[in-house]
Scaffold this motif. Structure first.
Motif, PDB file in Angstrom:
ATOM      1  N   CYS A   1       0.846  -1.186   0.000  1.00 30.08           N
ATOM      2  CA  CYS A   1       0.000   0.000   0.000  1.00 30.08           C
ATOM      3  C   CYS A   1       0.881   1.236   0.000  1.00 30.08           C
ATOM      4  O   CYS A   1       1.798   1.374   0.814  1.00 30.08           O
ATOM      5  N   ARG A   2       0.621   2.150  -0.918  1.00 32.11           N
ATOM      6  CA  ARG A   2       1.500   3.316  -1.045  1.00 32.11           C
ATOM      7  C   ARG A   2       1.325   4.319   0.090  1.00 32.11           C
ATOM      8  O   ARG A   2       2.126   5.220   0.258  1.00 32.11           O
ATOM      9  N   PHE A   3       0.249   4.154   0.850  1.00 29.79           N
ATOM     10  CA  PHE A   3      -0.017   5.115   1.926  1.00 29.79           C
ATOM     11  C   PHE A   3       0.508   4.618   3.270  1.00 29.79           C
ATOM     12  O   PHE A   3       0.513   5.352   4.245  1.00 29.79           O
ATOM     13  N   LYS A   4       1.016   3.377   3.319  1.00 30.01           N
ATOM     14  CA  LYS A   4       1.216   2.733   4.619  1.00 30.01           C
ATOM     15  C   LYS A   4       2.184   3.479   5.548  1.00 30.01           C
ATOM     16  O   LYS A   4       1.996   3.508   6.752  1.00 30.01           O
ATOM     17  N   ASP A   5       3.188   4.164   4.964  1.00 32.62           N
ATOM     18  CA  ASP A   5       4.163   4.842   5.813  1.00 32.62           C
ATOM     19  C   ASP A   5       3.569   6.023   6.565  1.00 32.62           C
ATOM     20  O   ASP A   5       4.140   6.504   7.536  1.00 32.62           O
ATOM     21  N   ARG A   6       2.434   6.511   6.091  1.00 33.17           N
ATOM     22  CA  ARG A   6       1.828   7.680   6.751  1.00 33.17           C
ATOM     23  C   ARG A   6       0.568   7.290   7.499  1.00 33.17           C
ATOM     24  O   ARG A   6      -0.143   8.141   8.024  1.00 33.17           O
ATOM     25  N   CYS A   7       0.259   5.993   7.491  1.00 32.56           N
ATOM     26  CA  CYS A   7      -1.052   5.552   7.953  1.00 32.56           C
ATOM     27  C   CYS A   7      -0.981   5.125   9.415  1.00 32.56           C
ATOM     28  O   CYS A   7      -0.075   4.389   9.815  1.00 32.56           O
TER      29      CYS A   7
ATOM     30  N   LEU B   1      -3.149   3.229  10.844  1.00 35.32           N
ATOM     31  CA  LEU B   1      -3.697   1.885  10.994  1.00 35.32           C
ATOM     32  C   LEU B   1      -2.820   0.816  10.360  1.00 35.32           C
ATOM     33  O   LEU B   1      -3.180  -0.353  10.360  1.00 35.32           O
ATOM     34  N   ALA B   2      -1.682   1.220   9.790  1.00 38.34           N
ATOM     35  CA  ALA B   2      -0.908   0.285   8.965  1.00 38.34           C
ATOM     36  C   ALA B   2      -0.521  -0.979   9.731  1.00 38.34           C
ATOM     37  O   ALA B   2      -0.157  -0.921  10.910  1.00 38.34           O
ATOM     38  N   GLU B   3      -0.619  -2.094   9.047  1.00 38.90           N
ATOM     39  CA  GLU B   3      -0.229  -3.382   9.629  1.00 38.90           C
ATOM     40  C   GLU B   3       0.833  -4.017   8.740  1.00 38.90           C
ATOM     41  O   GLU B   3       1.200  -3.468   7.719  1.00 38.90           O
ATOM     42  N   GLU B   4       1.241  -5.191   9.128  1.00 40.86           N
ATOM     43  CA  GLU B   4       2.263  -5.881   8.357  1.00 40.86           C
ATOM     44  C   GLU B   4       1.767  -6.201   6.949  1.00 40.86           C
ATOM     45  O   GLU B   4       2.487  -6.049   5.973  1.00 40.86           O
TER      46      GLU B   4
ATOM     47  N   HIS C   1     -19.986   3.063  -3.341  1.00 37.13           N
ATOM     48  CA  HIS C   1     -18.835   3.419  -2.515  1.00 37.13           C
ATOM     49  C   HIS C   1     -17.776   2.316  -2.530  1.00 37.13           C
ATOM     50  O   HIS C   1     -18.068   1.163  -2.208  1.00 37.13           O
ATOM     51  N   GLU C   2     -16.555   2.656  -2.908  1.00 34.75           N
ATOM     52  CA  GLU C   2     -15.456   1.692  -2.897  1.00 34.75           C
ATOM     53  C   GLU C   2     -14.243   2.324  -2.238  1.00 34.75           C
ATOM     54  O   GLU C   2     -14.021   3.522  -2.353  1.00 34.75           O
ATOM     55  N   ALA C   3     -13.424   1.484  -1.573  1.00 36.38           N
ATOM     56  CA  ALA C   3     -12.155   1.979  -1.048  1.00 36.38           C
ATOM     57  C   ALA C   3     -11.136   0.853  -1.083  1.00 36.38           C
ATOM     58  O   ALA C   3     -11.497  -0.324  -1.105  1.00 36.38           O
ATOM     59  N   ALA C   4      -9.863   1.248  -1.110  1.00 32.65           N
ATOM     60  CA  ALA C   4      -8.799   0.248  -1.183  1.00 32.65           C
ATOM     61  C   ALA C   4      -7.982   0.282   0.089  1.00 32.65           C
ATOM     62  O   ALA C   4      -7.003   1.024   0.192  1.00 32.65           O
ATOM     63  N   CYS C   5      -8.410  -0.492   1.093  1.00 29.96           N
ATOM     64  CA  CYS C   5      -7.654  -0.554   2.344  1.00 29.96           C
ATOM     65  C   CYS C   5      -7.953  -1.884   3.012  1.00 29.96           C
ATOM     66  O   CYS C   5      -9.112  -2.236   3.215  1.00 29.96           O
ATOM     67  N   PHE C   6      -6.906  -2.634   3.358  1.00 30.08           N
ATOM     68  CA  PHE C   6      -7.089  -3.940   4.003  1.00 30.08           C
ATOM     69  C   PHE C   6      -7.806  -3.796   5.337  1.00 30.08           C
ATOM     70  O   PHE C   6      -8.717  -4.536   5.657  1.00 30.08           O
ATOM     71  N   VAL C   7      -7.347  -2.834   6.115  1.00 32.39           N
ATOM     72  CA  VAL C   7      -7.821  -2.732   7.493  1.00 32.39           C
ATOM     73  C   VAL C   7      -9.316  -2.399   7.533  1.00 32.39           C
ATOM     74  O   VAL C   7     -10.093  -3.052   8.223  1.00 32.39           O
ATOM     75  N   THR C   8      -9.711  -1.372   6.743  1.00 36.29           N
ATOM     76  CA  THR C   8     -11.119  -0.995   6.751  1.00 36.29           C
ATOM     77  C   THR C   8     -11.998  -2.125   6.250  1.00 36.29           C
ATOM     78  O   THR C   8     -13.070  -2.379   6.793  1.00 36.29           O
ATOM     79  N   SER C   9     -11.535  -2.830   5.211  1.00 37.57           N
ATOM     80  CA  SER C   9     -12.316  -3.923   4.658  1.00 37.57           C
ATOM     81  C   SER C   9     -12.567  -4.983   5.728  1.00 37.57           C
ATOM     82  O   SER C   9     -13.681  -5.472   5.898  1.00 37.57           O
ATOM     83  N   ARG C  10     -11.512  -5.295   6.479  1.00 36.66           N
ATOM     84  CA  ARG C  10     -11.660  -6.344   7.498  1.00 36.66           C
ATOM     85  C   ARG C  10     -12.589  -5.872   8.604  1.00 36.66           C
ATOM     86  O   ARG C  10     -13.480  -6.588   9.025  1.00 36.66           O
ATOM     87  N   ASN C  11     -12.380  -4.641   9.064  1.00 38.37           N
ATOM     88  CA  ASN C  11     -13.241  -4.112  10.118  1.00 38.37           C
ATOM     89  C   ASN C  11     -14.680  -4.122   9.690  1.00 38.37           C
ATOM     90  O   ASN C  11     -15.584  -4.386  10.476  1.00 38.37           O
TER      91      ASN C  11
END
Lengths: 287, 329
Positions: free
Chosen positions: B289-295, B297-300, B316-326
């Motif tokens: 994920c290109r945003f992970k260094d500033r995020c 919520l970032a995980e491994e 509505h669509e978004a590209a984020c592992f964490v939000t999708s799982r939550n």
């Protein structure tokens, strides 16, 4: 007030700026006088410089024909100067009218398209300027045969280089400007972008260079004729200076003095007007 | 209610060859513009917004840019297959664009009137008189006071707001189907911004133009957009209707952007939240994920692969592992 502003086109504003300086106006008048003499010459209305008006080498005296004295054949130096003026002005304008269109066209195309076209144009003018100017002109005018026209073609086919470089550099700068992008986004084609959008923005440079080109051509003609290439019938400032080398030793100073005075005024006037044009036409200095 | 899709950008990839290597400022971007609607593309500087819009205008391939893949469909035709001449005829006629700098976007040596008339000369066979009348009508439409007078004035005699109005008049002169507005109000004063936005909205309703509104100003987005696409470092990371995005932002980046806005309801004197760090350089993009260094919520998992866009609702669509799982939990 605002009506007044709106009626000011760019050209008119430049003209107003030019006319504000007294010196520029005087120089303008000087140039116009020279131009009228050249025009009279073209219409064969000037007095015949080949006619004898007195004895050989009469010093200046107060009659019109002898105001600058006479030459070895008793011809009026003044009439020779007038004929020389016609030659000089025609050469100046002929050379400029050959050099400026070439310089503008090649410069615009090279700057706008870049790549291979640019490479070719840069190669071409690099080759031309790598040979000393006078040698090149002499070489070309020998090939084309002596005489005024071939000399003009020779000078014109070299004189475009400076303008071409300048226009090319300006195009490189201007083609990245946002007004060009905006025009492109509105559907302008290459022709429109080059000649209608960018060229008017750099044309002031062409006008200034052209005014200095006239000057350069006049000076070159003098040198070339002095060196024996160029105008051969004696109706040129260069040939008069060439003759004067021998005369000066014998104390006949007036033919040379006449040429120098005549040349001084036109060259000075062209310089001043060239400078004033640069100030008046530069869009960056507007307002 | 199904709406007609006028412009469909499908998986667009644009790359540039630079001295320091190849970069991909637009990396698989897809969105649709519906007829008569406004799509806002939001993102920080350098996220690929402007490159996307230049691709639509057909100005990439440019110096060293290249469209690597994808499709841009306008009214059912693939613009990427158009020839240079076809594209040129489209530009300014069917698809027009205005951009940020109204101060330099007008040609300094021509009067305003001349420049608008030029558009008609390029695209419509018109006599000078007709072009003049049309140009005058356009200036009236963009609410320039004293238009007859302004026709004869030069760009330097106008203020920034006026010039942007002239640009709008030029771009809408041929009544295009799509107007791309690349940060059209960024260089203007706030009061002028509001006027220009109002004007654009009025004209849009009037002419039925679809607008792609590119901006980094979420306040402006809320005002003008129907749909929103959020871009980050060449990717679309969230997309939805304007309500989806503002009421329930899913991606941490969108949330961060919204948190960084001052709110009039804030009474507690809270400090504004900023997103830490900087947009990564396109030469040195992080894995995954290109945003992970500033995020926050970032995980491994974020460092291992790039998240795909995932649907949260129809719009509505978004590209984020964490939000999708939550969300799934």
């Amino acid at each position: 007030m605002s009506t007044q502003v709106a009626n000011n086109s760019l050209g008119r504003r430049a003209l107003q700026k030019l006319l504000r300086q007294k010196l520029t106006v005087i120089c303008f008048v000087v140039i116009i006088i020279y131009l009228s003499i050249a025009l009279l010459g073209a219409l064969n209305l000037l007095p015949d410089f080949q006619a004898r008006v007195g004895e050989s080498y009469e010093p200046p005296s107060l009659s019109i024909a002898k105001i600058f004295g006479t030459d070895i054949f008793g011809r009026s130096v003044l009439f020779k100067l007038l004929a020389g003026t016609k030659t000089a002005i025609s050469i100046g304008f002929l050379v400029t009218s050959i050099a400026v269109p070439i310089g503008i066209t090649l410069g615009s195309l090279a700057g706008y398209y870049g790549g291979k076209i640019d490479g070719f144009v840069v190669w071409l003018f690099s080759v031309i300027v790598s040979v000393p100017y006078l040698l090149m002109v002499i070489a070309i005018s020998y090939v084309l045969g002596k005489g005024m026209l071939s000399m003009c073609i020779a000078m014109g086919s070299i004189g475009w280089v400076g303008l071409c470089r300048l226009i090319r550099a300006e195009f490189l700068k201007h083609k990245e400007r946002e007004y060009v992008l905006a025009a492109r986004l509105l559907g302008a084609n290459d022709y429109n972008l080059i000649f209608k959008q960018i060229l008017p923005n750099v044309l002031h440079l062409a006008i200034i260079t052209a005014s200095l080109q006239v000057l350069g051509a006049i000076k070159s003609e003098v040198i070339l004729t002095y060196l024996g290439v160029g105008v051969q019938d004696g109706s040129s400032w260069g040939s008069m200076i060439s003759d004067a080398t021998g005369e000066l030793v014998n104390g006949h100073w007036w033919p040379l003095a006449g040429v120098v005075i005549t040349m001084f005024f036109i060259i000075y006037a062209l310089n001043v007007v060239g400078d004033a044009l640069r100030d008046a036409l530069d869009p960056k200095l507007v307002d | 209610m199904a709406q007609e899709v006028l412009l469909n950008v499908e998986n667009l990839v644009v790359s540039f060859d630079t001295d320091r290597g190849k970069i991909t400022p637009v990396n698989g971007v897809s969105f649709q513009v519906k007829r008569g609607k406004t799509l806002a593309i939001v993102g920080e500087s350098g996220c690929g917004k402007s490159v996307t819009s230049l691709s639509i205008m057909g100005l990439i391939p440019g110096a060293n840019g290249k469209i690597e893949g994808g499709a841009i469909e306008y009214d059912g035709q693939d613009l990427l297959k158009f020839s240079g001449t076809q594209m040129r005829k489209l530009r300014g006629d069917k698809i027009a664009m205005i951009f940020q700098e109204p101060m330099t976007a007008l040609n300094p040596v021509y009067t305003i009137g001349n420049q608008i008339m030029e558009v008609y000369k390029l695209h419509r066979e018109m006599s000078k008189k007709e072009a003049f009348d049309h140009a005058l009508a356009m200036l009236e439409k963009v609410k320039i006071p004293d238009p007859k007078q302004r026709m004869r004035e030069y760009p330097h005699q106008l203020s920034g707001g006026m010039r942007q109005r002239v640009m709008i008049a030029m771009s809408l002169a041929c009544n295009p189907d799509v107007l791309i507005a690349d940060e059209p109000t960024t260089a203007l004063d706030v009061t002028i911004q509001a006027q220009v936005l109002d004007l654009m909205k009025d004209l849009q309703t009037d002419l039925g133009t679809s607008v792609i509104f590119i901006t980094h100003d979420l306040g402006v987005v809320a005002e003008v957009a129907d749909d929103v696409v959020v871009m980050y470092a060449g990717d679309i990371i969230e997309r939805g209707t304007v309500f989806d995005i503002f009421k329930d932002p899913k991606h941490p980046y969108t949330q961060g952007l919204l948190d960084s806005l001052p709110k009039s309801s804030d009474t507690k004197n809270e400090e504004l939240q900023a997103i830490k760090g900087m947009v990564p350089s396109l030469f040195d993009l992080p894995q995954g994920c290109r945003f992970k260094d500033r995020c926050a919520l970032a995980e491994e998992a974020c460092g291992e692969s790039s998240p795909e866009l995932e649907k949260f609702s129809d719009t509505h669509e978004a590209a984020c592992f964490v939000t999708s799982r939550n969300n799934a939990a």
